[in-house]
Design a protein around this motif. Structure first.
Motif, PDB file in Angstrom:
ATOM      1  N   PHE A 166      64.374  66.004   3.270  1.00 52.34           N
ATOM      2  CA  PHE A 166      63.146  65.211   3.294  1.00 52.34           C
ATOM      3  C   PHE A 166      62.631  65.107   4.719  1.00 52.34           C
ATOM      4  O   PHE A 166      63.352  65.402   5.671  1.00 52.34           O
ATOM      5  N   CYS A 183      69.999  51.688   3.738  1.00 58.47           N
ATOM      6  CA  CYS A 183      70.963  52.503   4.484  1.00 58.47           C
ATOM      7  C   CYS A 183      72.129  51.640   4.956  1.00 58.47           C
ATOM      8  O   CYS A 183      73.275  52.048   4.893  1.00 58.47           O
ATOM      9  N   CYS A 216      73.395  59.934   9.929  1.00 56.28           N
ATOM     10  CA  CYS A 216      72.794  59.996   8.592  1.00 56.28           C
ATOM     11  C   CYS A 216      73.580  60.951   7.704  1.00 56.28           C
ATOM     12  O   CYS A 216      73.983  62.022   8.127  1.00 56.28           O
ATOM     13  N   GLU A 217      73.815  60.546   6.469  1.00 52.46           N
ATOM     14  CA  GLU A 217      74.588  61.368   5.539  1.00 52.46           C
ATOM     15  C   GLU A 217      73.709  62.084   4.519  1.00 52.46           C
ATOM     16  O   GLU A 217      74.196  62.602   3.516  1.00 52.46           O
ATOM     17  N   CYS A 219      71.845  61.082   2.169  1.00 58.50           N
ATOM     18  CA  CYS A 219      71.943  60.639   0.773  1.00 58.50           C
ATOM     19  C   CYS A 219      70.565  60.461   0.147  1.00 58.50           C
ATOM     20  O   CYS A 219      70.437  60.360  -1.067  1.00 58.50           O
ATOM     21  N   GLY A 220      69.526  60.356   0.983  1.00 57.84           N
ATOM     22  CA  GLY A 220      68.174  60.278   0.446  1.00 57.84           C
ATOM     23  C   GLY A 220      67.822  58.948  -0.195  1.00 57.84           C
ATOM     24  O   GLY A 220      66.768  58.811  -0.819  1.00 57.84           O
ATOM     25  N   CYS A 222      67.035  56.243   1.320  1.00 60.74           N
ATOM     26  CA  CYS A 222      65.885  55.696   2.041  1.00 60.74           C
ATOM     27  C   CYS A 222      64.611  56.239   1.427  1.00 60.74           C
ATOM     28  O   CYS A 222      63.638  55.512   1.207  1.00 60.74           O
TER      29      CYS A 222
HETATM   30  S1  SF4 Z   1      69.451  59.626   4.048  1.00 59.67           S
HETATM   31 FE1  SF4 Z   1      68.457  57.711   4.610  1.00 59.67          FE
HETATM   32  S2  SF4 Z   1      69.670  56.114   3.589  1.00 59.67           S
HETATM   33 FE2  SF4 Z   1      70.901  57.978   3.563  1.00 59.67          FE
HETATM   34  S3  SF4 Z   1      72.163  57.857   5.374  1.00 59.67           S
HETATM   35 FE3  SF4 Z   1      70.338  58.990   5.977  1.00 59.67          FE
HETATM   36  S4  SF4 Z   1      68.938  57.457   6.770  1.00 59.67           S
HETATM   37 FE4  SF4 Z   1      70.505  56.359   5.639  1.00 59.67          FE
END
Ligand code: SF4
Ligand code: SF4
Ligand code: SF4
Ligand code: SF4
Lengths: 368, 553
Positions: A166, A183, A216-217, A219-220, A222
């Motif tokens: 994204f 998050c 940031c992992e 995970c989407g 956010c």
């Molecule tokens: S994708 Fe968004 S919610 Fe997930 S870890 Fe990254 S910033 Fe945080």
């Protein structure tokens, strides 16, 4: 927990002590506009849209942060509330790419229309992926904002396209901090935060670098929570035609999710907030790991190896061959079932091994 | 799991052992993090690696790989010696306590510290935290780091002993909570895809169960338990197994000693593989049958908390592929006809009808049907009848076997210890961005770009000695084979240990791993084996960590 009763305009609504005024209103089916409140996130009181007047209390209060008390009499839409709320929206919109929001022609403009009233193609609703599903558009319509009295230069910051799934468009961000809170509070990652002040405020990573270099992992979640077009999936393919509720195909947590389908392809995934195991959360695999389903490498026909090469075969030929060979080897047979297949399939597999092949040599890769 | 995933948030203390939860079970890790950050729970992490959760932990126990029994027994002994045991629970609900207690004598904190490498003070802190949760109870969470050892069954008993001695069974926020690796491992076990049991763990050598299934299926059934996966490979190697049917698994990458697996599968007279991709295993097959992905069929999965949920068809099968249940039925009917068996045993209108049949034969699934799941979303077994609400927490008030049994345990070293030739310990695990053997995730461009290749983790001290920098190519060799991969020098991995995943076919860790089996569960010891590491040519110019020994953490 005690029951409490509040009165909203003329309607009485019951709630539990410990709820906020907003929660009681919503449980009674009443609408109070909000942009920052989310049922599973801590109240933030940042967007200031949920303003109400409460008898015997001074001034305007944000319903999302005000604890509900028995007997409160809440006024949802006094002229005062309406006037201030409209100003709040005006402020939010003042540095937003708002050309379409206030434009009288807006209902006539199809998606991705080239605007004839403007000489440059600037960011605006018709070219925004959230056009039509945007919560800010809904709020502008709800408060009936038709014209702008002030307009700040909008921010024109760079996009952060570093994430693989994204991108972030800071220009469209309304600083509701839903992404920051999900998050931190839900995913427990805390990769982003609200940084800088005033006009320069924006959502940043720890060192204000690109998201991809942070913790940031991907995970989407956010993105899933953003009310506007400020965090948008790359490779946007429009809105889904239908959604199918199912279960993530990866790990044993078994997150419940909706597959979003358009033109018989999976175009997205939405975590199921009612899912008992995940309550809406997903990890990067569940949120973005569905591409394999339509991958070009998928096997589409049975294959039979002849002279060391696989040749395509039809089902009848393949099944007959397998059946013949397995009958020949009955008594010297073993079967491995799959921890990725359904219960029904696993049931059939062992029924087949035991009942048809006459052996208990049946297992699966449980140990890995 | 004895308790639901959501219940982890209720725990007053969480003891996470042998699980890198944030990588392997990310959404379960969310509950653990929330319990700690939002609810003030205490967290004990026991893991040789400095996993992400270790940063959040009140105590991090860095035990040597393969020393879990000693660690767990040591904690239990401290709890008893300090008078922190739950006497009432032990008296009312357990048996064999005295024999077990006596067996702990040798596990003094000093001895345990010597075996595990964990400081004595940390053992005390952990024992006290676990025995005195701030609220509700203490929950033990574990995964393959506990089970994938030749002492895996002992490890699991040791976990259960610890939970029982503190009465942490059958109540909110407590329990013994294994996190299962694959989405439907739990279901595959429940459904009897194990050599010794029918569905719902009904023993094949139990006359009553046998009779029930014979009657339902209208055939004679074998009573002797069959072969487990590792035993199948052995029997195939010895020529006793000549044909195999492998559905949706990739043992070439997932099983230990991969070279041996490949050679054995090649020797078979006939191998049929059913999968959605031409996996490393499918390439060895005589016939490959195209099944479908989860998105193209109806059915149910059972997750790690025993929760049965509907999987719904969202797309039509791709090309000529067919839902796996239909393939099994077609094959079963064809063979039944050849053998003169009743082919209608494999006539089903839908997966819902299959569920109805299995629910009739499986007490713990007795009340589960697709129609009911449509209504209530999910049910946790045991759910014996259609009015039963399911069982979120097991063993409330009573163990399913009656009394909880304490099992005395001895400490046994890992089957293969480092020596002069193979001086390092290899341990294996998972990464967030990939899944299992990578068949699915490596075909997702974004996931692949986030983690495109294996990175063997090596401690800076060992790296110094081996003259290896982050980004260098290294060869990792064990008694069974060798692989190459790039190194990541990091002190997340302890001195003397190297870490790999098993997601990558080109650096397949299971070429190296040991097949030493747990005598009871037949679980191979893939978490510990001895290896040698050496740098090889092919260092990338300007390797990502700039040639520094520490980085990439
Ligand atoms: S994708 Fe968004 S919610 Fe997930 S870890 Fe990254 S910033 Fe945080
Ligand atoms: S975020 Fe909403 S209001 Fe802003 S441009 Fe996009 S659709 Fe329009
Ligand atoms: S990016 Fe979206 S969710 Fe985050 S603060 Fe901005 S508008 Fe809110
Ligand atoms: S979304 Fe992530 S945590 Fe949830 S089931 Fe899928 S892989 Fe597991």
């Amino acid at each position: 927990m005690g029951k409490i009763t509040l009165k909203f305009n003329d309607k009485e609504v019951q709630g539990e002590s410990g709820m906020t005024v907003l929660e009681v209103a919503r449980s009674g089916g009443l609408y109070i506009p909000t942009l920052c409140a989310e049922p599973d996130l801590k109240p933030y009181g940042g967007c200031r849209l949920c303003l109400v007047e409460i008898e015997k209390m001074r001034g305007l209060l944000t319903a999302c942060t005000t604890p509900a008390r028995d007997g409160m009499i809440v006024k949802l839409d006094t002229p005062y509330v309406q006037r201030i709320r409209r100003q709040v929206v005006e402020l939010i919109v003042s540095d937003h790419p708002s050309d379409c929001l206030m434009c009288p022609r807006d209902p006539h403009c199809p998606r991705f229309n080239v605007c004839l009233r403007d000489d440059v193609v600037s960011p605006r609703c018709v070219v925004c992926p959230r056009n039509g599903t945007c919560e800010l558009q809904q709020i502008v319509e709800f408060v009936g904002l038709k014209e702008m009295r002030y307009r700040l230069a909008h921010r024109e910051t760079d996009l952060d396209t570093s994430n693989h799934f994204f991108y972030r468009d800071h220009d469209k961000c309304i600083l509701c901090t839903r992404c920051v809170r999900v998050c931190e509070e839900v995913q427990g990652v805390a990769a982003i935060d609200l940084g800088y002040r005033g006009r320069h405020a924006r959502i940043v990573t720890a060192l204000d670098g690109p998201l991809a270099g942070s913790n940031c992992e991907s995970c989407g979640q956010c993105m899933a929570r953003c009310p506007v077009g400020a965090i948008v999936v790359k490779n946007y393919r429009g809105e889904p035609q239908r959604e199918v509720k199912t279960v993530c195909p990866y790990c044993g947590v078994g997150c419940s999710l909706y597959l979003q389908i358009k033109d018989e392809k999976i175009i997205g995934v939405r975590g199921d907030r009612a899912g008992a195991a995940n309550r809406g959360s997903l990890c990067v695999k569940g949120q973005f790991g569905h591409e394999f389903v339509n991958h070009a490498d998928r096997l589409t026909t049975p294959l039979i190896k002849k002279n060391g090469e696989f040749v395509e075969a039809d089902w009848h030929e393949a099944i007959e061959l397998v059946a013949t060979k397995l009958v020949e080897n009955r008594g010297k047979f073993a079967g491995l079932s799959s921890a990725k297949c359904t219960n029904e399939e696993n049931y059939l597999f062992q029924k087949f091994a035991r009942g048809v092949m006459g052996t208990n040599n049946v297992d699966h890769c449980a140990r890995t | 799991m004895t308790n639901p995933i959501g219940d982890l948030e209720e725990a007053g203390c969480l003891f996470v052992i042998g699980s890198n939860t944030t990588e392997a079970h990310p959404v379960a890790a969310i509950r653990i993090k929330r319990a700690v950050k939002e609810r003030g729970a205490k967290l004990i992490v026991a893991n040789p690696k400095r996993i992400t959760l270790a940063k959040l932990a009140d105590v991090w126990l860095r035990q040597r790989p393969g020393t879990d029994v000693a660690l767990l027994n040591g904690l239990a002994k401290i709890i008893l010696d300090e008078g922190l045991a739950d006497e009432e629970f032990i008296k009312e609900r357990t048996e064999d306590f005295d024999a077990w207690k006596a067996s702990l004598a040798e596990f003094t904190p000093e001895n345990v510290s010597r075996i595990t490498g964990v400081p004595v003070a940390d053992l005390y802190r952990a024992a006290r935290l676990y025995a005195q949760p701030k609220h509700n109870g203490s929950s033990i969470v574990y995964a393959m780091g506990i089970t994938q050892h030749h002492t895996g069954t002992d490890n699991v008993f040791a976990v259960a002993n610890l939970a029982m001695v503190t009465g942490n069974i059958g109540k909110t926020g407590a329990g013994v909570n294994p996190l299962r690796g694959q989405n439907n491992v739990q279901g595959a076990c429940d459904m009897g895809c194990l050599p010794d049991v029918f569905t719902g763990y009904q023993k094949v050598n139990n006359a009553e169960a046998g009779a029930k299934f014979q009657q339902a299926w209208g055939v004679e059934l074998p009573e002797t338990p069959g072969l487990t996966m590792p035993e199948m490979i052995g029997a195939a190697h010895a020529g006793q197994i000549r044909a195999m049917y492998i559905m949706g698994e990739n043992p070439v990458l997932s099983e230990p000693d991969a070279n041996h697996v490949v050679n054995t599968l090649k020797q078979l007279d006939f191998l049929v593989v059913q999968d959605i991709f031409l996996t490393e295993t499918a390439r060895l097959a005589n016939v490959v049958l195209p099944g479908v992905s989860f998105a193209e069929k109806d059915g149910t999965f059972t997750n790690t908390e025993r929760r049965v949920q509907l999987v719904r068809k969202a797309l039509e099968p791709i090309g000529d592929s067919m839902p796996d249940w239909q393939i099994i039925c077609a094959l079963a009917r064809a063979i039944s006809r050849k053998l003169g068996l009743a082919a209608q045993q494999f006539e089903f209108a839908s997966p819902a009808a299959i569920m109805d049949e299995l629910a009739r034969l499986t007490p713990s699934y007795g009340g589960i049907s697709h129609a009911r799941l449509e209504e209530v979303d999910s049910l946790q077994w045991p759910c014996p009848d259609a009015s039963h609400p399911g069982t979120p927490i097991l063993h409330v008030g009573k163990f399913s076997r009656g009394l909880g049994k304490f099992t005395p345990l001895k400490f046994k070293s890992p089957a293969e210890m480092p020596d002069e030739v193979y001086p390092l310990v290899l341990t294996t695990g998972r990464k967030l961005y990939h899944y299992h053997t990578g068949t699915m995730t490596r075909r997702v461009a974004g996931l692949e770009s986030l983690a495109p290749e294996e990175r063997v983790e090596i401690n800076p001290v060992d790296a110094e000695e081996l003259d290896v920098c982050s980004g260098d190519f290294v060869k990792i060799a064990s008694r069974r084979g060798e692989v190459t991969a790039r190194a990541a020098v990091t002190d997340r991995t302890p001195i003397g240990v190297v870490f790999m995943t098993f997601h990558y076919a080109e650096s397949a860790a299971n070429i190296l791993t040991n097949t030493a089996l747990d005598p009871m569960s037949k679980m191979p010891e893939v978490k510990v084996c001895a290896v040698r590491v050496e740098r090889i040519a092919g260092t990338l110019a300007g390797a990502s960590a700039g040639g520094s020994r520490i980085g990439l953490s």
